[in-house]
Scaffold this motif. Structure first.
Motif, PDB file in Angstrom:
ATOM      1  N   ILE A  81       0.854  -1.163   0.147  1.00  0.00           N
ATOM      2  CA  ILE A  81      -0.016  -0.172   0.074  1.00  0.00           C
ATOM      3  C   ILE A  81       0.819   1.346   0.084  1.00  0.00           C
ATOM      4  O   ILE A  81       1.382   1.599   0.881  1.00  0.00           O
ATOM      5  CB  ILE A  81      -0.892  -0.023   1.185  1.00  0.00           C
ATOM      6  CG1 ILE A  81      -1.970  -1.099   0.881  1.00  0.00           C
ATOM      7  CG2 ILE A  81      -1.570   1.222   1.382  1.00  0.00           C
ATOM      8  CD1 ILE A  81      -2.863  -1.418   2.078  1.00  0.00           C
ATOM      9  N   MET A 137      -3.376   5.571   0.744  1.00  0.00           N
ATOM     10  CA  MET A 137      -4.644   5.048   1.073  1.00  0.00           C
ATOM     11  C   MET A 137      -5.578   6.091   1.576  1.00  0.00           C
ATOM     12  O   MET A 137      -5.183   7.274   2.291  1.00  0.00           O
ATOM     13  CB  MET A 137      -4.634   3.708   1.845  1.00  0.00           C
ATOM     14  CG  MET A 137      -3.935   3.950   3.308  1.00  0.00           C
ATOM     15  SD  MET A 137      -4.247   2.822   4.475  1.00  0.00           S
ATOM     16  CE  MET A 137      -5.816   3.177   5.016  1.00  0.00           C
ATOM     17  N   VAL A 194     -11.728   0.975   2.630  1.00  0.00           N
ATOM     18  CA  VAL A 194     -10.514   1.286   1.799  1.00  0.00           C
ATOM     19  C   VAL A 194     -10.198   1.710   0.524  1.00  0.00           C
ATOM     20  O   VAL A 194     -10.621   0.791  -0.180  1.00  0.00           O
ATOM     21  CB  VAL A 194      -9.531   0.605   2.694  1.00  0.00           C
ATOM     22  CG1 VAL A 194      -7.990   1.288   2.199  1.00  0.00           C
ATOM     23  CG2 VAL A 194      -9.462   0.602   4.327  1.00  0.00           C
ATOM     24  N   ALA A 245      -7.261   2.363  -1.905  1.00  0.00           N
ATOM     25  CA  ALA A 245      -5.633   2.440  -1.721  1.00  0.00           C
ATOM     26  C   ALA A 245      -5.049   2.496  -3.108  1.00  0.00           C
ATOM     27  O   ALA A 245      -5.590   2.192  -4.196  1.00  0.00           O
ATOM     28  CB  ALA A 245      -5.049   1.314  -0.965  1.00  0.00           C
ATOM     29  N   THR A 267      -5.142   1.671  -8.420  1.00  0.00           N
ATOM     30  CA  THR A 267      -6.282   2.109  -7.302  1.00  0.00           C
ATOM     31  C   THR A 267      -7.084   0.973  -7.291  1.00  0.00           C
ATOM     32  O   THR A 267      -7.570   0.424  -8.161  1.00  0.00           O
ATOM     33  CB  THR A 267      -7.050   3.286  -7.995  1.00  0.00           C
ATOM     34  OG1 THR A 267      -6.269   4.583  -8.048  1.00  0.00           O
ATOM     35  CG2 THR A 267      -8.135   3.599  -7.105  1.00  0.00           C
ATOM     36  N   ASN A 280      -9.465  -1.338  -3.887  1.00  0.00           N
ATOM     37  CA  ASN A 280     -10.101  -1.485  -2.506  1.00  0.00           C
ATOM     38  C   ASN A 280      -9.448  -2.658  -1.775  1.00  0.00           C
ATOM     39  O   ASN A 280      -9.068  -3.569  -2.261  1.00  0.00           O
ATOM     40  CB  ASN A 280     -11.504  -1.972  -2.582  1.00  0.00           C
ATOM     41  CG  ASN A 280     -12.526  -1.005  -3.207  1.00  0.00           C
ATOM     42  OD1 ASN A 280     -13.189  -1.124  -4.112  1.00  0.00           O
ATOM     43  ND2 ASN A 280     -12.351   0.579  -2.961  1.00  0.00           N
ATOM     44  N   GLN A 299      -5.813  10.888  -1.136  1.00  0.00           N
ATOM     45  CA  GLN A 299      -4.644  10.022  -1.189  1.00  0.00           C
ATOM     46  C   GLN A 299      -3.294  10.840  -1.203  1.00  0.00           C
ATOM     47  O   GLN A 299      -2.338  10.237  -0.726  1.00  0.00           O
ATOM     48  CB  GLN A 299      -4.625   8.810  -2.333  1.00  0.00           C
ATOM     49  CG  GLN A 299      -5.975   7.905  -2.297  1.00  0.00           C
ATOM     50  CD  GLN A 299      -6.069   6.781  -3.057  1.00  0.00           C
ATOM     51  OE1 GLN A 299      -5.096   5.814  -3.060  1.00  0.00           O
ATOM     52  NE2 GLN A 299      -6.824   7.169  -4.193  1.00  0.00           N
TER      53      GLN A 299
END
Ligand code: ZN
Lengths: 141, 387
Positions: free
Chosen positions: A71, A74, A90, A92, A105, A107, B155
């Motif tokens: 990751i 996130m 989430v 991420a 990209t 989840n 992000q």
């Protein structure tokens, strides 16, 4: 705008398949996370293209990569962007192992949101919806 | 001598939420105001530039195109441009500057009209059809419900939290500063009605961590017009002209999730390449704040602070206040004054440099301002000077 929430979660938006993206969105049928790879310079191109974005070679093909990663960044999303969408979850950006410079990209699923952190090792898990195999990720340990 | 380009007129329609007035009429209102400001008439206009052009599939986002204005105003246009594929909103003004410098046009109308609140009230006419499918760049985000730019910017912001220790209390200063300034902006009355306190900010609901409700701008209805004129046409102008001293733009692939840093970090340094002005000369900054984190990237990208230091600079809010060392978003920004989508920043920079900002006027006879637009992989900046 608001109406009674449907009993099942809303379907994910469906990518329109084309010559460039088909291998990415359908590779999960064979358990493959496919990223476009260049037969000449060896580098990867994502989003998928019919030529290499590094050397412009047309000698490119989807290649199944490890399907693991880290990751990179996130966010915990709290906003239901579609009726019935369950939150929080989430979103991420995953840096793929062995695929330098390529991020997905996605989840992060199967963990409570407060158990997901920067730097976590993750692995792909596909969620099928019709012809599409969505590459979601879960914690690897 | 090389031609220069100047902003010679600014105009803004009523700014509101679900305005009954048609967006084409809002645009004409703003045009008329800008013409009166500059002392020009329509027969002197010979170019029309906009971002992103008429958005046929999503009219609320951009309901008026350059063709519409040329048609209804009877403009004899020599050059026009309205396109999404340019490095962010203010690049339309940058391109107009090049058109007058090149001698192609003499006086150019640049505009941005939004009708996103009114469009929500009339979805059949203005909003996209329910999209069950996705293609193009959105296919890499929307299947994972990263539907909004809020999730994309979040992000980048989360990385500043993780890597540089940015706190919510620090980030809050962008929205708090915006609300204070908006209360002194007559055009923001429909958007901001009371000052945002830190307590209220801290208890707001999250949208996408670390961005809460107050970190996201709100749909509004408005048109903003900027008139750009050639330096050798200033004898036709009655208002104080403001020189477009430099422009810069950057697009590093239109893939939000593949770029390491937002394009502000490329467009920022480039702005200083074609000017003798330096960050220390800047009297006020008007930074795109569709999401509260973006001004921090501009502070860092333009070199006002080092990368990773922007949140420390805004801490407490005193440095960016109207009487601080670098007044930020003095009209309220988009967080305080509505989602005017980029052009509001140029409008306010000119207003401040002319000393015409009324109650919110910053002290010290400001002469140099920066206005920016964009976020993620696209960015455009203008350096404006009253010299
Ligand atoms: Zn190659």
């Amino acid at each position: 705008m608001s109406s009674a929430p449907p009993s099942s979660p809303p379907p994910r938006p469906v990518p329109k398949l084309d010559a460039e993206n088909r291998a990415f969105w359908t590779g999960g049928a064979e358990g493959h996370l496919n990223i476009v790879h260049c037969g000449d310079c060896g580098q990867y191109t994502h989003p998928p293209r019919i030529l290499c974005r590094h050397c412009q070679s047309e000698n490119v093909a989807p290649k199944a990569v490890a399907g693991t990663g880290v990751i990179d960044t996130m966010t915990v999303n709290h906003q239901p962007w579609a009726p019935g969408l369950e939150v929080p979850f989430v979103i991420a950006r995953v840096a793929l192992d062995g695929v330098p410079g390529v991020f997905l990209t996605t989840n992060i699923v199967n963990s409570p949101v407060d158990q997901v952190n920067f730097g976590d090792k993750v692995r792909v898990t596909f969620e099928q919806q019709g012809d599409i195999f969505y590459p979601l990720f879960e914690k690897a340990n | 001598m090389a031609r220069e380009a100047y902003i010679t007129g600014v105009g803004q329609s009523e700014v509101g939420v679900r305005l009954p007035r048609h967006p084409l009429l809002l645009t004409v209102d703003a045009v008329n105001q800008a013409l009166a400001d500059a002392g020009l008439t329509l027969d002197q206009i010979d170019g029309v530039f906009s971002f992103p052009g008429k958005a046929q599939g999503y009219l609320a986002f951009s309901p008026v195109g350059t063709d519409d204005l040329i048609e209804v105003l009877g403009i004899k246009s020599k050059w026009q441009m309205g396109a999404m594929e340019q490095p962010a909103q203010l690049s339309a003004i940058g391109m107009a500057a090049w058109a007058v410098k090149e001698g192609i046009c003499r006086h150019v109308i640049c505009f941005r009209t939004v009708y996103e609140a009114g469009g929500m009230a009339n979805p059949a006419e203005y909003m996209p059809l329910q999209q069950k499918t996705t293609s193009g760049s959105s296919q890499w985000t929307s299947p994972f419900w990263a539907t909004s730019a809020a999730c994309w910017v979040a992000q980048y912001a989360a990385r500043h939290v993780h890597k540089y220790g940015m706190t919510r209390e620090q980030l809050a200063q962008i929205a708090i500063n915006g609300s204070k300034n908006a209360l002194l902006n007559p055009n923001a009355r429909a958007i901001t009605k009371e000052e945002l306190t830190l307590d209220k900010y801290m208890s707001a609901r999250m949208i996408s961590t670390p961005l809460c409700l107050y970190d996201c701008d709100r749909f509004s209805d408005a048109s903003t017009v900027i008139i750009v004129s050639a330096g050798d046409a200033l004898d036709e102008i009655k208002a104080t002209p403001v020189r477009i001293a430099a422009t810069s733009g950057s697009v590093d692939r239109y893939s939000w999730d593949q770029v390491e840093w937002s394009a502000a970090y490329d467009a920022g340094p480039d702005l200083w390449k074609n000017t003798d002005y330096r960050p220390k000369d800047v009297d006020t900054v008007q930074f795109y704040d569709g999401f509260a984190f973006l001004p921090i990237t501009w502070l860092e990208g333009l070199g006002f602070v080092e990368k990773g230091e922007g949140h420390k600079f805004i801490e407490g809010g005193t440095r960016i206040a109207r009487d601080g060392e670098l007044p930020l978003n003095t009209a309220g920004g988009q967080l305080g004054a509505g989602r005017l989508h980029g052009f509001g920043f140029a409008h306010e920079a000119v207003t401040q440099l002319r000393g015409a900002a009324g109650e919110r006027q910053i002290p010290g006879d400001p002469k140099v301002a920066v206005a920016t637009s964009g976020g993620g992989p696209m960015a455009a900046a203008l350096l404006l000077a009253r010299d």
